[in-house]
Scaffold this motif. Structure first.
Motif, PDB file in Angstrom:
ATOM      1  N   UNK A 223      30.294  85.529   7.325  1.00  0.00           N
ATOM      2  CA  UNK A 223      30.196  84.334   6.595  1.00  0.00           C
ATOM      3  C   UNK A 223      30.956  83.066   7.555  1.00  0.00           C
ATOM      4  N   UNK A 224      31.910  83.214   8.221  1.00  0.00           N
ATOM      5  CA  UNK A 224      32.295  82.168   8.782  1.00  0.00           C
ATOM      6  C   UNK A 224      31.310  81.413   9.954  1.00  0.00           C
ATOM      7  N   UNK A 225      30.811  82.318  10.665  1.00  0.00           N
ATOM      8  CA  UNK A 225      29.605  81.754  11.438  1.00  0.00           C
ATOM      9  C   UNK A 225      28.659  81.247  10.749  1.00  0.00           C
ATOM     10  N   UNK A 226      27.903  81.728   9.921  1.00  0.00           N
ATOM     11  CA  UNK A 226      27.078  81.155   9.051  1.00  0.00           C
ATOM     12  C   UNK A 226      27.339  79.847   8.358  1.00  0.00           C
ATOM     13  N   UNK A 227      28.580  79.776   8.065  1.00  0.00           N
ATOM     14  CA  UNK A 227      28.769  78.408   7.223  1.00  0.00           C
ATOM     15  C   UNK A 227      29.203  77.448   8.205  1.00  0.00           C
ATOM     16  N   UNK A 228      29.792  77.921   9.634  1.00  0.00           N
ATOM     17  CA  UNK A 228      30.019  76.886  10.436  1.00  0.00           C
ATOM     18  C   UNK A 228      28.737  76.438  11.155  1.00  0.00           C
ATOM     19  N   UNK A 229      27.853  77.305  11.311  1.00  0.00           N
ATOM     20  CA  UNK A 229      26.488  76.995  11.647  1.00  0.00           C
ATOM     21  C   UNK A 229      25.596  75.803  10.729  1.00  0.00           C
ATOM     22  N   UNK A 230      25.914  76.227   9.346  1.00  0.00           N
ATOM     23  CA  UNK A 230      25.435  75.037   8.456  1.00  0.00           C
ATOM     24  C   UNK A 230      26.065  73.743   8.479  1.00  0.00           C
ATOM     25  N   UNK A 231      27.371  73.894   8.947  1.00  0.00           N
ATOM     26  CA  UNK A 231      28.466  72.673   8.969  1.00  0.00           C
ATOM     27  C   UNK A 231      27.813  71.814  10.147  1.00  0.00           C
ATOM     28  N   UNK A 287      30.071  69.610  21.852  1.00  0.00           N
ATOM     29  CA  UNK A 287      29.740  69.789  23.130  1.00  0.00           C
ATOM     30  C   UNK A 287      28.414  70.530  23.065  1.00  0.00           C
ATOM     31  N   UNK A 288      27.438  70.413  24.319  1.00  0.00           N
ATOM     32  CA  UNK A 288      26.290  70.977  24.284  1.00  0.00           C
ATOM     33  C   UNK A 288      26.488  72.257  24.652  1.00  0.00           C
ATOM     34  N   UNK A 289      27.601  72.864  25.093  1.00  0.00           N
ATOM     35  CA  UNK A 289      27.502  74.273  25.586  1.00  0.00           C
ATOM     36  C   UNK A 289      27.469  75.011  24.289  1.00  0.00           C
ATOM     37  N   UNK A 290      27.607  74.410  23.113  1.00  0.00           N
ATOM     38  CA  UNK A 290      27.522  75.390  21.795  1.00  0.00           C
ATOM     39  C   UNK A 290      26.074  75.641  21.626  1.00  0.00           C
ATOM     40  N   UNK A 291      25.399  74.877  22.054  1.00  0.00           N
ATOM     41  CA  UNK A 291      23.702  75.126  21.771  1.00  0.00           C
ATOM     42  C   UNK A 291      23.120  75.855  22.985  1.00  0.00           C
ATOM     43  N   UNK A 292      21.860  76.655  22.834  1.00  0.00           N
ATOM     44  CA  UNK A 292      21.001  77.030  23.657  1.00  0.00           C
ATOM     45  C   UNK A 292      21.470  78.519  24.168  1.00  0.00           C
ATOM     46  N   UNK A 293      22.535  78.852  24.074  1.00  0.00           N
ATOM     47  CA  UNK A 293      22.831  80.112  24.544  1.00  0.00           C
ATOM     48  C   UNK A 293      22.861  81.488  23.514  1.00  0.00           C
ATOM     49  N   UNK A 294      22.661  82.632  24.059  1.00  0.00           N
ATOM     50  CA  UNK A 294      22.349  83.677  23.098  1.00  0.00           C
ATOM     51  C   UNK A 294      23.642  84.205  22.634  1.00  0.00           C
ATOM     52  N   UNK A 295      23.823  85.033  21.751  1.00  0.00           N
ATOM     53  CA  UNK A 295      24.994  85.400  21.194  1.00  0.00           C
ATOM     54  C   UNK A 295      25.804  86.290  22.217  1.00  0.00           C
ATOM     55  N   UNK A 296      25.383  86.994  23.103  1.00  0.00           N
ATOM     56  CA  UNK A 296      26.060  87.782  24.025  1.00  0.00           C
ATOM     57  C   UNK A 296      26.729  86.710  24.944  1.00  0.00           C
ATOM     58  N   UNK A 297      25.887  85.594  25.331  1.00  0.00           N
ATOM     59  CA  UNK A 297      26.594  84.733  26.329  1.00  0.00           C
ATOM     60  C   UNK A 297      27.717  84.092  25.671  1.00  0.00           C
ATOM     61  N   UNK A 298      27.580  83.473  24.132  1.00  0.00           N
ATOM     62  CA  UNK A 298      28.606  83.125  23.466  1.00  0.00           C
ATOM     63  C   UNK A 298      29.937  84.088  23.180  1.00  0.00           C
ATOM     64  N   UNK A 299      29.604  85.243  23.583  1.00  0.00           N
ATOM     65  CA  UNK A 299      30.604  86.057  23.249  1.00  0.00           C
ATOM     66  C   UNK A 299      31.078  86.608  22.048  1.00  0.00           C
ATOM     67  N   UNK A 300      29.976  86.669  21.135  1.00  0.00           N
ATOM     68  CA  UNK A 300      29.900  86.990  19.545  1.00  0.00           C
ATOM     69  C   UNK A 300      30.489  88.332  19.540  1.00  0.00           C
ATOM     70  N   UNK A 301      30.211  89.139  20.526  1.00  0.00           N
ATOM     71  CA  UNK A 301      30.637  90.760  20.363  1.00  0.00           C
ATOM     72  C   UNK A 301      32.119  90.726  20.220  1.00  0.00           C
ATOM     73  N   UNK A 302      32.905  89.847  20.808  1.00  0.00           N
ATOM     74  CA  UNK A 302      34.401  89.904  20.701  1.00  0.00           C
ATOM     75  C   UNK A 302      34.970  89.587  19.472  1.00  0.00           C
ATOM     76  N   UNK A 303      34.054  89.062  18.758  1.00  0.00           N
ATOM     77  CA  UNK A 303      34.530  88.856  17.403  1.00  0.00           C
ATOM     78  C   UNK A 303      34.351  89.867  16.252  1.00  0.00           C
TER      79      UNK A 303
END
Length: 304
Positions: A223-231, A287-303
């Motif tokens: 839910x945090x990821x989805x709401x933050x993306x909407x934000x 930050x442009x680094x927040x866009x254009x990267x896949x989930x693995x690159x963003x480290x989502x699995x660590x969450x």
């Protein structure tokens, strides 16, 4: 039967379920709800008696408490930010930690334009948006929930407290855009992992809506990821994002928000010393680094 005798009966019959201080708090809540009497009234008139019909009400409450049903559900209401809110089995019982979140938002907004646009996601009783509207009457406030039954309660609470809050039914996980720009987005979404059920009291597990409480162990920040993306789409420049969070996932939540490009992220503890609240700002140039990267690159699995 006197109130003094009823109090004694409460203590003796509930002692195996609750400590004496909690039992007394139940007694005085019922005393005020059903008789409009306070502790001091009883101290001044210790021999006040109840009628037979009134005694039946007390017996009903006592039997309900023995099932460990929350007193708020038995009485149908609770206090939050000094406001009375209706509650039922379709809504979570508002908690002191969430009051702290509301006061934090109010403290931040007192330095800004009072004509703010605010949305609360996962509103339940409406306690967050109604409390904000009460204190910020010039603001425009929305509340979103997936539950139609919860929204009935929220609308009733807004009417009772004489505030205008716009409630909408949406499944936030299936929402791609909030169709508005906001100064503040706030949410207290489901965040208790199934693995934490052993820590939850029986009265919560048995009576409060699991839809509003629990999230999968595999993706607890869903839910945090989805709401933050909407934000990212729906917050105005320098808009504020506030979350109530799982006390065990404070660092992970901060990491998620940082990775998405939010700035000035602040993690706060609640009155019990647990990581409980986060504030983040959406700067005009994320930050442009927040866009254009896949989930693995963003480290989502660590969450997870």
């Amino acid at each position: 039967m006197t109130f003094k005798e009823i109090k004694s009966s409460f203590r003796s019959e509930l002692s195996s379920f609750f400590d004496e201080q909690e039992i007394d708090s139940f007694f005085y809540l019922v005393l005020e709800k059903y008789h409009q009497l306070k502790r001091v009234d009883l101290a001044l008139q210790p021999n006040l008696k109840v009628s037979e019909s009134e005694l039946e009400q007390w017996k009903f409450v006592l039997e309900q408490l023995k099932t460990q049903k929350p007193i708020q559900y038995i009485l149908g209401e609770t206090f939050f930010c000094d406001i009375v809110f209706k509650v039922n089995e379709h809504t979570l019982i508002p908690r002191p930690e969430t009051e702290e979140l509301v006061y934090w938002i109010l403290d931040e907004l007192k330095y800004k334009d009072q004509n703010s646009t605010i949305v609360d996601i996962g509103t339940g009783t409406g306690c967050i948006p109604i409390s904000l509207k009460k204190n910020l009457p010039e603001s425009t406030v929305f509340g979103i929930d997936v539950s139609a039954e919860a929204l009935k309660v929220a609308n009733e609470n807004a009417k009772t407290n004489e505030v205008d809050v716009h409630f909408m039914q949406k499944n936030i996980l299936e929402t791609s855009d909030l169709q508005n720009q906001f100064d503040v987005i706030v949410s207290n979404p489901p965040y208790v992992r199934n693995l934490e059920k052993a820590e939850i009291n029986t009265n919560v597990l048995a009576f409060e809506p699991h839809l509003a409480l629990f999230v999968s162990d595999e993706d607890p920040l869903l839910f945090y990821r989805k709401i933050a993306e909407l934000a990212l789409k729906n917050l105005k420049p320098n808009g504020l994002l506030f979350f109530e969070i799982n006390q065990y996932l404070g660092k992970e939540t901060v990491f998620l928000l940082t990775d998405l490009g939010f700035k000035n992220i602040e993690l706060r503890k609640d009155i019990y010393g647990n990581d409980r609240m986060v504030k983040a700002i959406l700067t005009p140039d994320p930050s442009p680094s927040a866009f254009g990267r896949d989930k693995k690159e963003r480290g989502d699995e660590t969450l997870k």
